[in-house]
Structure formats: structure tokens, C-alpha cells
Scaffold this motif. Structure first.
Motif, PDB file in Angstrom:
ATOM      1  N   PHE A 183     -17.155   9.346 -13.151  1.00 34.77           N
ATOM      2  CA  PHE A 183     -18.039   9.037 -14.270  1.00 34.77           C
ATOM      3  C   PHE A 183     -17.709   7.640 -14.805  1.00 34.77           C
ATOM      4  N   ASP A 184     -18.758   6.882 -15.121  1.00 39.18           N
ATOM      5  CA  ASP A 184     -18.567   5.553 -15.708  1.00 39.18           C
ATOM      6  C   ASP A 184     -18.399   5.708 -17.214  1.00 39.18           C
ATOM      7  N   TYR A 185     -17.178   5.485 -17.690  1.00 41.09           N
ATOM      8  CA  TYR A 185     -16.891   5.655 -19.112  1.00 41.09           C
ATOM      9  C   TYR A 185     -17.263   4.419 -19.933  1.00 41.09           C
ATOM     10  N   GLY A 186     -17.760   3.391 -19.271  1.00 39.99           N
ATOM     11  CA  GLY A 186     -18.188   2.200 -19.984  1.00 39.99           C
ATOM     12  C   GLY A 186     -17.009   1.339 -20.398  1.00 39.99           C
ATOM     13  N   GLY A 187     -17.298   0.275 -21.138  1.00 40.54           N
ATOM     14  CA  GLY A 187     -16.252  -0.621 -21.596  1.00 40.54           C
ATOM     15  C   GLY A 187     -15.920  -1.696 -20.580  1.00 40.54           C
ATOM     16  N   PRO A 188     -15.230  -2.722 -21.026  1.00 41.59           N
ATOM     17  CA  PRO A 188     -14.966  -3.877 -20.174  1.00 41.59           C
ATOM     18  C   PRO A 188     -13.799  -3.716 -19.205  1.00 41.59           C
ATOM     19  N   ASP A 189     -12.953  -2.741 -19.414  1.00 40.19           N
ATOM     20  CA  ASP A 189     -11.767  -2.606 -18.566  1.00 40.19           C
ATOM     21  C   ASP A 189     -12.146  -1.976 -17.233  1.00 40.19           C
ATOM     22  N   TYR A 190     -12.200  -2.799 -16.210  1.00 42.61           N
ATOM     23  CA  TYR A 190     -12.613  -2.337 -14.896  1.00 42.61           C
ATOM     24  C   TYR A 190     -11.431  -1.949 -14.012  1.00 42.61           C
ATOM     25  N   ARG A 191     -10.205  -2.276 -14.456  1.00 46.13           N
ATOM     26  CA  ARG A 191      -9.042  -2.109 -13.588  1.00 46.13           C
ATOM     27  C   ARG A 191      -8.848  -0.686 -13.069  1.00 46.13           C
ATOM     28  N   PRO A 192      -9.118   0.338 -13.859  1.00 46.30           N
ATOM     29  CA  PRO A 192      -8.908   1.690 -13.301  1.00 46.30           C
ATOM     30  C   PRO A 192      -9.762   1.978 -12.076  1.00 46.30           C
ATOM     31  N   TYR A 193     -10.895   1.288 -11.967  1.00 41.56           N
ATOM     32  CA  TYR A 193     -11.802   1.562 -10.849  1.00 41.56           C
ATOM     33  C   TYR A 193     -11.379   0.871  -9.562  1.00 41.56           C
ATOM     34  N   LEU A 194     -10.294   0.107  -9.610  1.00 49.04           N
ATOM     35  CA  LEU A 194      -9.824  -0.634  -8.440  1.00 49.04           C
ATOM     36  C   LEU A 194      -8.728   0.102  -7.677  1.00 49.04           C
ATOM     37  N   GLY A 195      -8.545   1.362  -7.952  1.00 51.98           N
ATOM     38  CA  GLY A 195      -7.555   2.169  -7.244  1.00 51.98           C
ATOM     39  C   GLY A 195      -8.119   3.533  -6.956  1.00 51.98           C
ATOM     40  N   PRO A 196      -7.496   4.278  -6.068  1.00 53.88           N
ATOM     41  CA  PRO A 196      -8.050   5.570  -5.659  1.00 53.88           C
ATOM     42  C   PRO A 196      -7.880   6.702  -6.659  1.00 53.88           C
ATOM     43  N   THR A 197      -6.915   6.604  -7.573  1.00 56.38           N
ATOM     44  CA  THR A 197      -6.544   7.784  -8.350  1.00 56.38           C
ATOM     45  C   THR A 197      -7.591   8.214  -9.376  1.00 56.38           C
ATOM     46  N   ILE A 198      -8.428   7.295  -9.849  1.00 59.98           N
ATOM     47  CA  ILE A 198      -9.393   7.650 -10.884  1.00 59.98           C
ATOM     48  C   ILE A 198     -10.570   8.442 -10.327  1.00 59.98           C
ATOM     49  N   TYR A 199     -10.759   8.412  -9.028  1.00 57.76           N
ATOM     50  CA  TYR A 199     -11.958   8.995  -8.446  1.00 57.76           C
ATOM     51  C   TYR A 199     -11.804  10.499  -8.232  1.00 57.76           C
ATOM     52  N   ALA A 200     -12.678  11.250  -8.900  1.00 63.46           N
ATOM     53  CA  ALA A 200     -12.571  12.707  -8.893  1.00 63.46           C
ATOM     54  C   ALA A 200     -13.258  13.341  -7.696  1.00 63.46           C
ATOM     55  N   TYR A 201     -14.246  12.638  -7.160  1.00 63.79           N
ATOM     56  CA  TYR A 201     -15.055  13.226  -6.093  1.00 63.79           C
ATOM     57  C   TYR A 201     -14.924  12.382  -4.825  1.00 63.79           C
ATOM     58  N   TRP A 202     -14.721  13.069  -3.698  1.00 63.78           N
ATOM     59  CA  TRP A 202     -14.500  12.415  -2.414  1.00 63.78           C
ATOM     60  C   TRP A 202     -15.392  13.031  -1.346  1.00 63.78           C
ATOM     61  N   GLY A 203     -15.915  12.180  -0.462  1.00 61.09           N
ATOM     62  CA  GLY A 203     -16.599  12.668   0.716  1.00 61.09           C
ATOM     63  C   GLY A 203     -15.593  13.021   1.798  1.00 61.09           C
ATOM     64  N   GLN A 204     -16.113  13.438   2.940  1.00 67.38           N
ATOM     65  CA  GLN A 204     -15.251  13.880   4.030  1.00 67.38           C
ATOM     66  C   GLN A 204     -14.723  12.726   4.870  1.00 67.38           C
ATOM     67  N   GLY A 205     -15.310  11.543   4.700  1.00 73.52           N
ATOM     68  CA  GLY A 205     -14.854  10.361   5.420  1.00 73.52           C
ATOM     69  C   GLY A 205     -15.646  10.093   6.680  1.00 73.52           C
ATOM     70  N   THR A 206     -15.739   8.821   7.032  1.00 74.92           N
ATOM     71  CA  THR A 206     -16.371   8.418   8.279  1.00 74.92           C
ATOM     72  C   THR A 206     -15.480   7.376   8.947  1.00 74.92           C
ATOM     73  N   GLN A 207     -15.285   7.503  10.241  1.00 74.30           N
ATOM     74  CA  GLN A 207     -14.361   6.638  10.961  1.00 74.30           C
ATOM     75  C   GLN A 207     -15.027   5.333  11.354  1.00 74.30           C
ATOM     76  N   VAL A 208     -14.330   4.242  11.083  1.00 78.17           N
ATOM     77  CA  VAL A 208     -14.742   2.917  11.531  1.00 78.17           C
ATOM     78  C   VAL A 208     -13.632   2.371  12.420  1.00 78.17           C
ATOM     79  N   THR A 209     -13.979   2.018  13.642  1.00 74.48           N
ATOM     80  CA  THR A 209     -13.014   1.467  14.576  1.00 74.48           C
ATOM     81  C   THR A 209     -13.526   0.119  15.066  1.00 74.48           C
ATOM     82  N   VAL A 210     -12.699  -0.909  14.886  1.00 75.23           N
ATOM     83  CA  VAL A 210     -13.067  -2.259  15.295  1.00 75.23           C
ATOM     84  C   VAL A 210     -12.149  -2.675  16.441  1.00 75.23           C
ATOM     85  N   SER A 211     -12.725  -2.934  17.582  1.00 67.46           N
ATOM     86  CA  SER A 211     -11.941  -3.322  18.749  1.00 67.46           C
ATOM     87  C   SER A 211     -11.820  -4.844  18.835  1.00 67.46           C
ATOM     88  N   SER A 212     -10.694  -5.290  19.362  1.00 62.75           N
ATOM     89  CA  SER A 212     -10.467  -6.734  19.463  1.00 62.75           C
ATOM     90  C   SER A 212     -10.984  -7.289  20.775  1.00 62.75           C
TER      91      SER A 212
END
Length: 128
Positions: free
Chosen positions: A99-128
Motif C-alpha cells: 500500500f502507498d502510504y503517501g508522503g515524501p519518504d521513498y526510502r522504504p520502497y527501495l528494499g524488499p522488506t516493506i512489500y507484503a505481496y509477492w508473485g511466484q517469480g519469473t526467470q530471466v537468464t542472460v547468456s554471454s
């Protein structure tokens, strides 16, 4: 509850592009901060990009100028356009939301811990 379903991952050569999509359901999508978190085997989860309800975006330094996050509230979908992919971008990419709680402090959104909801993930593989 918010349900998140990612799509669009795959195998691509270095320098190529992929677009990830994440379809959300369950709660008003427009009120949530949406983000992408990635994790490679043996490494910690890493913030990639986030977009707030006012469309303000944030990126980790390693993807700036290569990745673009966007959202379509009418479709309840968030996207991650990934260009100029590098082998070090290889990871499982998770769509996450909080949930976006508003306000100017964006720092909490720059890490994984604040996020309550997660998808199952999708794999990205980049070959050299």
C-alpha cells in the motif's frame, strides 16, 4: 489480499531485451506501490525498480538507463522493460506490492522488506 502473476521471462543473449508483465487482482491496484525484486541463486534479494501511485519511479543504480518500470491502472498491470541486458541481470524476478502510504519518504520502497505481496517469480537468464 493482492494476487500477483508475472510473465515474460526467458532466455536472451547479452544486449537483448525482455518485457516482464505482472497482473494484479484483489485490491484497488491504483493505491499500491508496485515494484520488482530479483534474486539470483546464492545471492540476497535485490531491489530493482518501483513505481508509486503518482507514477514516480525509482531504480537501483545498476539498471538505470536500461530498465523502465511502468503501470497501467486500467489493466491492473505493471511492466518492466529491460534493455541492454547483461549476464549479471540473470535472476528470478518477483513482482511485489504494498500500500502507498503517501508522503515524501521513498526510502522504504527501495528494499524488499516493506512489500507484503509477492508473485511466484519469473526467470530471466542472460547468456554471454
Amino acid at each position: 489480499q493482492v494476487q500477483l502473476v508475472e510473465s515474460g521471462g526467458g532466455l536472451v543473449q547479452a544486449g537483448g531485451s525482455l518485457r516482464l508483465s505482472c497482473a494484479a487482482s484483489g485490491r484497488p491496484f491504483s493505491r499500491y506501490v508496485m515494484a520488482w525484486i530479483r534474486q539470483d541463486i546464492g545471492k540476497e534479494r535485490e531491489f530493482v525498480a518501483a513505481i508509486r501511485t503518482d507514477d514516480t519511479t525509482y531504480y537501483t543504480d545498476s539498471v538505470k538507463d536500461r530498465f523502465t518500470i511502468s503501470r497501467d491502472n486500467a489493466k491492473s498491470t505493471v511492466y518492466l522493460q529491460m534493455n541492454s541486458l547483461k549476464p549479471e541481470d540473470t535472476a528470478t524476478y518477483y513482482c511485489v506490492a504494498t500500500f502507498d502510504y503517501g508522503g515524501p519518504d521513498y526510502r522504504p520502497y527501495l528494499g524488499p522488506t516493506i512489500y507484503a505481496y509477492w508473485g511466484q517469480g519469473t526467470q530471466v537468464t542472460v547468456s554471454s
